[in-house]
Design an enzyme around this catalytic site. Structure first.
Site, PDB file in Angstrom:
ATOM      1  CD  GLU A   1      36.935  53.520  38.012  1.00  0.00           C
ATOM      2  OE1 GLU A   1      37.862  53.802  36.209  1.00  0.00           O
ATOM      3  OE2 GLU A   1      37.059  52.834  38.605  1.00  0.00           O
TER       4      GLU A   1
ATOM      5  CG  HIS B   1      33.256  52.315  34.753  1.00  0.00           C
ATOM      6  ND1 HIS B   1      34.439  53.121  36.023  1.00  0.00           N
ATOM      7  CD2 HIS B   1      33.910  51.195  34.883  1.00  0.00           C
ATOM      8  CE1 HIS B   1      35.106  52.341  36.182  1.00  0.00           C
ATOM      9  NE2 HIS B   1      34.273  50.722  36.019  1.00  0.00           N
TER      10      HIS B   1
ATOM     11  CG  ASN C   1      37.619  49.822  32.435  1.00  0.00           C
ATOM     12  OD1 ASN C   1      38.701  50.309  31.573  1.00  0.00           O
ATOM     13  ND2 ASN C   1      36.693  50.764  32.749  1.00  0.00           N
ATOM     14  CD1 TRP C   2      43.583  46.949  30.495  1.00  0.00           C
ATOM     15  CD2 TRP C   2      45.030  48.084  29.005  1.00  0.00           C
ATOM     16  NE1 TRP C   2      44.352  45.998  29.149  1.00  0.00           N
ATOM     17  CE2 TRP C   2      45.317  46.318  28.812  1.00  0.00           C
ATOM     18  CE3 TRP C   2      45.643  48.791  27.829  1.00  0.00           C
ATOM     19  CZ2 TRP C   2      45.782  45.840  28.302  1.00  0.00           C
ATOM     20  CZ3 TRP C   2      46.328  48.037  27.039  1.00  0.00           C
ATOM     21  CH2 TRP C   2      46.389  46.882  26.672  1.00  0.00           C
ATOM     22  CE  LYS C   3      38.473  50.368  36.542  1.00  0.00           C
ATOM     23  NZ  LYS C   3      38.292  50.409  37.932  1.00  0.00           N
TER      24      LYS C   3
ATOM     25  CB  SER D   1      37.682  42.715  43.463  1.00  0.00           C
ATOM     26  OG  SER D   1      38.254  44.149  43.942  1.00  0.00           O
TER      27      SER D   1
ATOM     28  CD  GLU E   1      32.255  47.311  35.886  1.00  0.00           C
ATOM     29  OE1 GLU E   1      33.106  46.759  36.051  1.00  0.00           O
ATOM     30  OE2 GLU E   1      32.389  49.083  35.884  1.00  0.00           O
TER      31      GLU E   1
ATOM     32  N   GLY F   1      39.467  45.012  35.177  1.00  0.00           N
ATOM     33  CA  GLY F   1      39.775  46.337  35.362  1.00  0.00           C
ATOM     34  C   GLY F   1      41.542  45.703  36.268  1.00  0.00           C
ATOM     35  N   GLY F   2      41.956  45.909  38.042  1.00  0.00           N
ATOM     36  CA  GLY F   2      43.086  45.263  37.648  1.00  0.00           C
ATOM     37  C   GLY F   2      43.669  44.634  37.067  1.00  0.00           C
TER      38      GLY F   2
ATOM     39  N   GLY G   1      38.161  48.133  42.071  1.00  0.00           N
ATOM     40  CA  GLY G   1      39.748  47.365  42.599  1.00  0.00           C
ATOM     41  C   GLY G   1      39.620  47.603  44.137  1.00  0.00           C
TER      42      GLY G   1
END
Ligand code: 13P
Length: 248
Positions: free
Chosen positions: A98, A96, A10-12, A210, A168, A231-232, A174
């Protein structure tokens, strides 16, 4: 044959179209022999078409990070499930944390989006997860069960096979503080029970929050975790490839 693990990125709101193409060219080379898992990349909307083209005839599937719950109309700035499906995108993320936090998506909206996505033959990665406060109050299972029951309300039984749940925990996203694997496995087991009890359904459960190359195999080797939503650490081709190979 055991089910393939799912490793999703998930690149956001990261990477331009050119950066997306560069990443995928490099990445698809790196994971050429990784037929051990299903890989899904979720770039921003603007890069979806190029990403689909770049990944034709590879083992990488492309997904959208969101879709609107209506088919079309006066919703300035929005993108529908039809539009996403029309360009051969296979997956969409719904719910999600966010989107729930910054775009005020309620369980009811998430449910509408899931209905619309499934009607359009998209597979759904349905995200659930608790805040730190809920965890500290010992209410994780109750919370997750509520999100699942509301999110999947009235989904036709034959469509439930196209749902994958991503667990999640919000406090692990993050922050560099992944949950310990036993707790994540326990919640994944609970999610499976909840799906079976309430919907007579079976679904793969991913863990997200994470994930990095150094902890990926612990999660992947847990009994009830069928994949990862990253993610990151998915923004760098080398580190995401390492995570893919950890799933072997
Ligand atoms: P991080 O891997 O950056 O914690 O993000 C997880 C996530 O939100 C994936 O959807």
């Amino acid at each position: 044959m055991p089910m393939k693990k799912i490793i999703a990125a998930n690149w956001k709101m990261n990477k331009t179209v050119s950066e997306t193409k560069d990443f995928l060219r490099d990445f698809k080379d790196k994971i050429r022999n990784a037929d051990n898992c299903e890989i899904i990349v979720f770039p921003p909307f603007i890069s979806l078409l190029d990403a689909v083209r770049e990944c034709e005839n590879t083992n990488i599937k492309i997904g959208a990070q969101n879709c609107h719950c209506e088919s079309s109309g006066a919703f300035t700035g929005e993108v529908s499930a039809e539009m996403v499906r029309d360009i051969a995108v296979d997956y969409v993320i719904c719910g999600h944390s966010e989107r729930r936090k910054y775009f005020f998506e309620t369980d009811e909206i998430v449910n509408k989006k899931i209905h619309k996505a499934l009607e359009n033959n998209l597979k759904v990665i349905f995200c659930v997860g608790e805040s730190l406060e809920i965890r500290e109050n010992g209410k994780v299972n109750e919370w997750i069960e509520g999100q699942i029951k509301n999110g999947l309300k009235d989904i036709p039984k034959e469509n439930l096979k196209n749902i994958t749940v991503a667990y999640e925990p919000i406090w692990a996203i993050g922050t560099g503080k992944a949950i310990n694997t036993e707790s994540a496995d326990g919640v994944a087991e609970f999610i499976k029970k909840c799906l079976a009890d309430n919907f007579g359904a079976k679904a793969a459960v991913l863990y997200g929050g994470s994930v990095k190359p150094s902890n990926a195999s612990d999660f992947i080797n847990s009994e009830n975790i069928d994949g990862l939503l990253v993610g990151g650490a998915s923004l760098d081709a080398e580190s995401f490839a390492e995570i893919v190979f950890a799933a072997r």
